[in-house]
Design an enzyme around this catalytic site. Structure first.
Site, PDB file in Angstrom:
ATOM      1  N   THR A 155       0.877  -1.177   0.000  1.00  0.00           N
ATOM      2  CA  THR A 155       0.000   0.000   0.000  1.00  0.00           C
ATOM      3  C   THR A 155       0.913   1.226   0.000  1.00  0.00           C
ATOM      4  O   THR A 155       1.341   1.673  -1.058  1.00  0.00           O
ATOM      5  CB  THR A 155      -0.966  -0.005   1.211  1.00  0.00           C
ATOM      6  OG1 THR A 155      -0.231  -0.190   2.415  1.00  0.00           O
ATOM      7  CG2 THR A 155      -1.981  -1.108   1.067  1.00  0.00           C
ATOM      8  N   LYS A 181       4.201  -6.899   3.974  1.00  0.00           N
ATOM      9  CA  LYS A 181       3.891  -5.490   3.711  1.00  0.00           C
ATOM     10  C   LYS A 181       3.530  -4.803   5.014  1.00  0.00           C
ATOM     11  O   LYS A 181       3.148  -5.451   5.988  1.00  0.00           O
ATOM     12  CB  LYS A 181       2.748  -5.342   2.709  1.00  0.00           C
ATOM     13  CG  LYS A 181       1.420  -5.800   3.235  1.00  0.00           C
ATOM     14  CD  LYS A 181       0.294  -4.836   2.955  1.00  0.00           C
ATOM     15  CE  LYS A 181       0.502  -3.509   3.606  1.00  0.00           C
ATOM     16  NZ  LYS A 181      -0.773  -2.809   3.913  1.00  0.00           N
ATOM     17  N   THR A 192      -2.528  -2.284   8.240  1.00  0.00           N
ATOM     18  CA  THR A 192      -2.190  -3.689   8.156  1.00  0.00           C
ATOM     19  C   THR A 192      -0.778  -4.083   7.843  1.00  0.00           C
ATOM     20  O   THR A 192      -0.154  -3.634   6.901  1.00  0.00           O
ATOM     21  CB  THR A 192      -3.069  -4.392   7.109  1.00  0.00           C
ATOM     22  OG1 THR A 192      -4.404  -4.187   7.462  1.00  0.00           O
ATOM     23  CG2 THR A 192      -2.766  -5.857   7.053  1.00  0.00           C
ATOM     24  N   GLU A 278       7.445   4.200   9.014  1.00  0.00           N
ATOM     25  CA  GLU A 278       7.102   5.569   8.635  1.00  0.00           C
ATOM     26  C   GLU A 278       8.138   6.560   9.145  1.00  0.00           C
ATOM     27  O   GLU A 278       8.300   6.734  10.348  1.00  0.00           O
ATOM     28  CB  GLU A 278       5.714   5.903   9.179  1.00  0.00           C
ATOM     29  CG  GLU A 278       4.648   5.030   8.547  1.00  0.00           C
ATOM     30  CD  GLU A 278       3.296   5.156   9.215  1.00  0.00           C
ATOM     31  OE1 GLU A 278       2.311   4.875   8.539  1.00  0.00           O
ATOM     32  OE2 GLU A 278       3.236   5.533  10.392  1.00  0.00           O
ATOM     33  N   ASN A 406       1.731  10.934   8.966  1.00  0.00           N
ATOM     34  CA  ASN A 406       0.473  10.593   9.617  1.00  0.00           C
ATOM     35  C   ASN A 406      -0.481  11.763   9.763  1.00  0.00           C
ATOM     36  O   ASN A 406      -1.684  11.569   9.897  1.00  0.00           O
ATOM     37  CB  ASN A 406       0.748   9.937  10.971  1.00  0.00           C
ATOM     38  CG  ASN A 406       1.220   8.520  10.777  1.00  0.00           C
ATOM     39  OD1 ASN A 406       0.486   7.695  10.262  1.00  0.00           O
ATOM     40  ND2 ASN A 406       2.462   8.259  11.135  1.00  0.00           N
ATOM     41  N   SER A 411      -5.118  13.567   3.566  1.00  0.00           N
ATOM     42  CA  SER A 411      -5.346  14.749   2.724  1.00  0.00           C
ATOM     43  C   SER A 411      -4.714  14.570   1.364  1.00  0.00           C
ATOM     44  O   SER A 411      -4.168  13.551   1.041  1.00  0.00           O
ATOM     45  CB  SER A 411      -4.813  15.994   3.432  1.00  0.00           C
ATOM     46  OG  SER A 411      -3.509  15.781   3.911  1.00  0.00           O
TER      47      SER A 411
END
Lengths: 411, 411
Positions: A155, A181, A192, A278, A406, A411
């Site tokens: 993703t 993933k 996920t 992230e 995050n 947006s």
């Protein structure tokens, strides 16, 4: 930028006998995106899984558990774009409808299909689009389809994650290929962590059931990016049974080889998620030893791994010992004697004792800590000096980009 | 920028009979900084405290607990700059030496002095500097010294936090004044949440001991900025006994008035810390009701309050329901029926049902959520629909500035 993680090279991903993979663009949520992956397993394949503990357990996870308990799986269907989580009864009906469609396409029982979804939650799965994409995914099925498949399940990962291992067991060459993933334990809406690991070895179901738990415990359940747990997390271990005799003795050398390979590959796949965490700039291993039991080692390792203060200090390459000690202190191990424990920082072959006797180690000099903190991969080793148990947890640092990713996500 | 928090106005801070406060510049860590605060209590004063649960409990906290158990306190000495935590036996000796010096200066017993420190940890307290500063602090003692004192205990708070309340009990006017400091539950090296609340009422020791726990539970122990717990956290409730008759009956109207005032002021002081939280742009109240017991309500409220994903979504003013539901789901309440719970977002007099029956509420429209999220103070109300217990936790959002403050902290 992922921490020391390279994209897989197609030639280095090895086919697992009995596994064929195909992907398609089904426009589940966006056009022109490979968002549907089909995995076909040869007859006689066995599988075992571990799933999210989140009470908001997604519809496909519920169906997957139920199907795994019913029969041996012959196919997996994975979509991205929509997680089919927080969708109530309609969600379960949609997951089952997807399984029926795959079953019809492949001529197998609906219960032999395991469904997986990842993507935005609180939205319904467009089953019609998924079904419309199945013929293309089926037509694409091939033994060396891992490269396409590991792209198909991505993703917002910045890199696909897939690797292979091969080992000789007696006169047989056994192959292990896995893919995963996820870039946070939960990738907010595009939620996920998914992990799939297949081998062509023939492993008795009770051993497979046990191994999937042990491997998950030592890999996917020992990582954290932000402490959040997805509604859809799944890890599936598949043994197609195409190579060699059945392995049904836990004490056998054969099983120990398989066990070692599966754990090593699962750890690689799990760490790849942290490396691609992230905003990650560093991979941190928190290794706790000398505990009374594994639970307290994990409790302390996770307290350190989840501390935003520790994570931001690592982002800043600051050997801020106080933050590490404070996290150990509030981990909730109530009879812990902080005057007995010792803490080391290690990287690149160098290890430095940083804390002992309830404070900074006498031998510690800040320059040594600063030198270690400059590395991209750092170990915090903590000896509790009260027993023989140990546990390691992997995490990444906490950067501006984590907040940016995050805060901007929807947006 | 603190969220709806103004600096105290000196005239509005009320003296508490029996309390005198003075500050001085002792150069504990930096020059030209008001880093030493002395509080003198009239004879007959009583106090009760609650302290950090961190296993790395700082030396002054250890001494403070021991002195509180020994005799009624007559003075408090508070230094900033050095936390005297992670300092072993030398740290305890230093804290005791500070008490002896205060005792000598004021002509009281060393055990009647309570020491508090906040600042960098793993460094030894320069007792000589502290002692050298005491005469100036003593000379500055005055009944209306709260304004100076609330500045004196600040470290990296952006604003001092101090407030007063007054109430009539019978024909007496009873005053309550309190101050707090802290901008994260732990302010990394400049650690610590400190809270002091004094009243001139005369409260029996058993009631005071009970009240300090209840008030802390409903205030300082119900806030979080980043989930980290300092080594030095302390909250002290003082009753000087200068006004009115002794209150020794828990069921009395007098005690209920005192109780209400103490809790309200403690909550104001605790919320002030969250409003001034590192990088905070929003104050979030997580109110959980309908739980089986208070523990599970707190568990769920804290899971939501600690989720970096929820906190970054609030920073972005994004009504990201999936993140809230996921946090409720992984809070660890294992028999929670997610199909029964309901979630509302509320602000500025408007309340919107956002989730029910395991997913988004049918009546919910994103515009309503977006409108609420624009506010600086937002409540997430969660009804578990399985009992009568409730709990509220306050936190702030998670912004770029949080990372910036904590990554840059030591540089």
């Amino acid at each position: 930028m992922p921490v020391n993680l390279q994209p897989p090279i197609a030639d280095q991903l090895l086919a697992v006998e009995g596994v064929r993979l195909g992907t398609a663009e089904a426009a589940i949520r966006k056009l022109n995106r490979r968002d549907l992956t089909l995995i076909e397993l040869a007859e006689g394949s066995r599988a075992a899984g571990v799933f999210t503990q989140n009470r908001f357990c997604a519809a496909p996870v519920q169906v997957c558990k139920s199907h795994l308990a019913t029969t041996s799986p012959r196919a997996l269907v994975i979509n991205t774009g929509v997680a089919n989580a927080g969708t109530g009864e309609q969600g379960v009906a949609n997951a089952k409808a997807s399984c029926r469609a795959v079953a019809k396409e492949l001529g197998i029982a609906a219960e032999a299909v395991l469904p997986f979804s990842t993507g935005v939650i609180l939205e319904h799965l467009p089953v019609d689009k998924l079904v419309a994409g199945l013929p293309a995914a089926k037509a694409a099925l091939k033994a060396d389809g891992w490269y396409e498949a590991c792209h198909g399940i991505m993703t917002t990962d910045t890199l696909p994650k897939c690797a292979s291992r091969q080992v000789s067991i007696g006169r047989h060459t056994v192959t292990f290929t896995g893919m995963s993933k996820g870039a946070g334990m939960i990738r907010p809406n595009m939620a996920t962590m998914l992990g799939y690991l297949a081998t062509d070895a023939k492993i008795a179901q009770p051993l497979l059931d046990k191994l999937v738990r042990e491997a998950a415990d030592l890999s996917f359940n020992s990582i954290t990016v932000d402490g959040d747990t997805s509604t859809n997390d799944s890890f599936i271990l598949i043994a197609t049974g195409q190579v060699g005799a059945e392995i049904d003795d836990e004490a056998s050398r054969e099983f120990q080889i398989v066990r070692g390979e599966v754990i090593a590959l699962a750890q690689w796949l799990a760490q790849a998620i942290v490396r691609d965490g992230e905003g990650a700039t560093k991979l941190m291993s928190i290794a706790v030893e000398g505990g009374k039991d594994r639970d307290e080692c994990r409790q302390i390792a996770y307290a350190v791994a989840h501390s935003p203060l520790v994570k931001t200090a690592f982002f800043a390459s600051d050997p801020n010992l106080g933050r590490i000690l404070a996290a150990i202190g509030y981990a909730g191990v109530n009879d812990l004697d902080v005057n007995k424990l010792r803490v080391w920082l290690a990287a690149d072959g160098e290890e430095v004792l940083v804390a002992e006797q309830g404070g900074r180690a006498v031998s510690y000099v800040e320059e040594a800590g600063a030198r270690i903190m400059k590395n991209a991969e750092i170990t915090i080793r903590i000896d509790l000096a009260r027993g023989g148990a140990e546990a390691t947890v992997w995490t990444c640092d906490f950067s501006y980009d984590y907040v940016k990713i995050n805060a901007d996500y929807r947006s």
